[in-house]
Scaffold this active site. Sequence first.
Site, PDB file in Angstrom:
ATOM      1  CG  ASN A   9      -1.731   1.233   1.396  1.00  0.00           C
ATOM      2  OD1 ASN A   9      -1.795   2.046   0.473  1.00  0.00           O
ATOM      3  ND2 ASN A   9      -2.368   1.391   2.552  1.00  0.00           N
ATOM      4  CD1 TRP A  10       3.431   1.044  -3.085  1.00  0.00           C
ATOM      5  CD2 TRP A  10       3.347   2.309  -4.941  1.00  0.00           C
ATOM      6  NE1 TRP A  10       4.092   0.377  -4.087  1.00  0.00           N
ATOM      7  CE2 TRP A  10       4.062   1.127  -5.234  1.00  0.00           C
ATOM      8  CE3 TRP A  10       3.169   3.250  -5.960  1.00  0.00           C
ATOM      9  CZ2 TRP A  10       4.582   0.862  -6.509  1.00  0.00           C
ATOM     10  CZ3 TRP A  10       3.684   2.984  -7.229  1.00  0.00           C
ATOM     11  CH2 TRP A  10       4.384   1.811  -7.495  1.00  0.00           C
ATOM     12  CE  LYS A  11      -0.029   3.163   4.791  1.00  0.00           C
ATOM     13  NZ  LYS A  11       0.100   3.263   6.241  1.00  0.00           N
ATOM     14  CG  HIS A  96      -5.624   2.081   5.289  1.00  0.00           C
ATOM     15  ND1 HIS A  96      -5.160   3.001   6.207  1.00  0.00           N
ATOM     16  CD2 HIS A  96      -4.641   1.169   5.129  1.00  0.00           C
ATOM     17  CE1 HIS A  96      -3.936   2.645   6.575  1.00  0.00           C
ATOM     18  NE2 HIS A  96      -3.595   1.533   5.940  1.00  0.00           N
ATOM     19  CD  GLU A  98      -2.716   5.533   6.768  1.00  0.00           C
ATOM     20  OE1 GLU A  98      -2.706   5.565   5.528  1.00  0.00           O
ATOM     21  OE2 GLU A  98      -1.806   4.998   7.448  1.00  0.00           O
ATOM     22  CD  GLU A 168      -3.376  -2.262   7.354  1.00  0.00           C
ATOM     23  OE1 GLU A 168      -2.301  -2.554   6.830  1.00  0.00           O
ATOM     24  OE2 GLU A 168      -3.970  -1.189   7.167  1.00  0.00           O
ATOM     25  N   GLY A 174       2.906   2.322  10.799  1.00  0.00           N
ATOM     26  CA  GLY A 174       3.903   3.372  10.647  1.00  0.00           C
ATOM     27  C   GLY A 174       4.615   3.749  11.931  1.00  0.00           C
ATOM     28  CB  SER A 214       5.527  -1.760  12.037  1.00  0.00           C
ATOM     29  OG  SER A 214       5.164  -0.412  12.251  1.00  0.00           O
ATOM     30  N   GLY A 235       2.959  -1.088   4.249  1.00  0.00           N
ATOM     31  CA  GLY A 235       3.052   0.340   3.917  1.00  0.00           C
ATOM     32  C   GLY A 235       4.491   0.710   3.600  1.00  0.00           C
ATOM     33  N   GLY A 236       5.183   1.264   4.580  1.00  0.00           N
ATOM     34  CA  GLY A 236       6.543   1.787   4.396  1.00  0.00           C
ATOM     35  C   GLY A 236       7.472   0.850   3.648  1.00  0.00           C
TER      36      GLY A 236
END
Length: 251
Positions: A9-11, A96, A98, A168, A174, A214, A235-236
């Site tokens: 997930n590049w966000k 998500h 976010e 999640e 993150g 993470s 993510g990251g």
Amino acid sequence: MRKNIVAGNWKMNKTLQEGVALATELKEILKNEKPNCEVIIGTPFIHLATVAEVIKGSVIKLSAENCADKESGAYTGEVSAAMVKSTGAEYCILGHSERRQYYHETYEILKEKVLLALANDLKPIFCIGELKEEREAGKQNEVVKAQLEGSVFNLSAEDFSKIVLAYEPVWAIGTGLTATSDQAEEIHAYIRSLIADKYGKEVADNTTILYGGSCKASNAKELFSKPDVDGGLIGGASLKAPDFKGIIDAF
Ligand code: 13P
């Protein structure tokens, strides 16, 4: 069918050119590989059509990170599920944390998005998970149950079977704080039991449940070794091809 999946997930990261470069690099490092999992990248809307061309002929599949809760029409700035589908994407991340937190996506809105994604032949990667305060109060089970009941347990068993779930915990996203593999397994098993209660054991056994928060190459193997953890939503660590490849290699 239940599958092992590693999904990125590049966000809101990467310009179009940077995204194309990342997808190209990932395609290149996976060229001679036969991963033991499905590999998906979730990109911003504007990247989808171009990245779909880049990854043609590779094992990589494509996901959007969102879609509109309306079919079409005067909704300036929104992107419909049909538009997402027309780019070549197969999946759509929905719910998500976010989006729930910063864009106030309610159970009702998410229910509409899931229905529209399915109606347009997109497979939702539906995210659930509790906040830090909720975990501290021991309410994580209650929270994920309400999220499922609020947005996806209205589906027929046939439609529910097209969904991938991603657990999640918001406190792990993150933050570098990963759920332990035991914590992940405990709640994944609980989520599977809820699905079994609602749709029966066969549907539950066939549901793919990813862990996100993470997750990186150094902890993926331990997390993925648990019987109810079927992969990760990353993510990251999905923003650099070698890091992402390290997670794929955990399978
Ligand atoms: P991180 O891997 O950066 O913690 O993000 C997880 C996530 O939100 C994936 O959807």
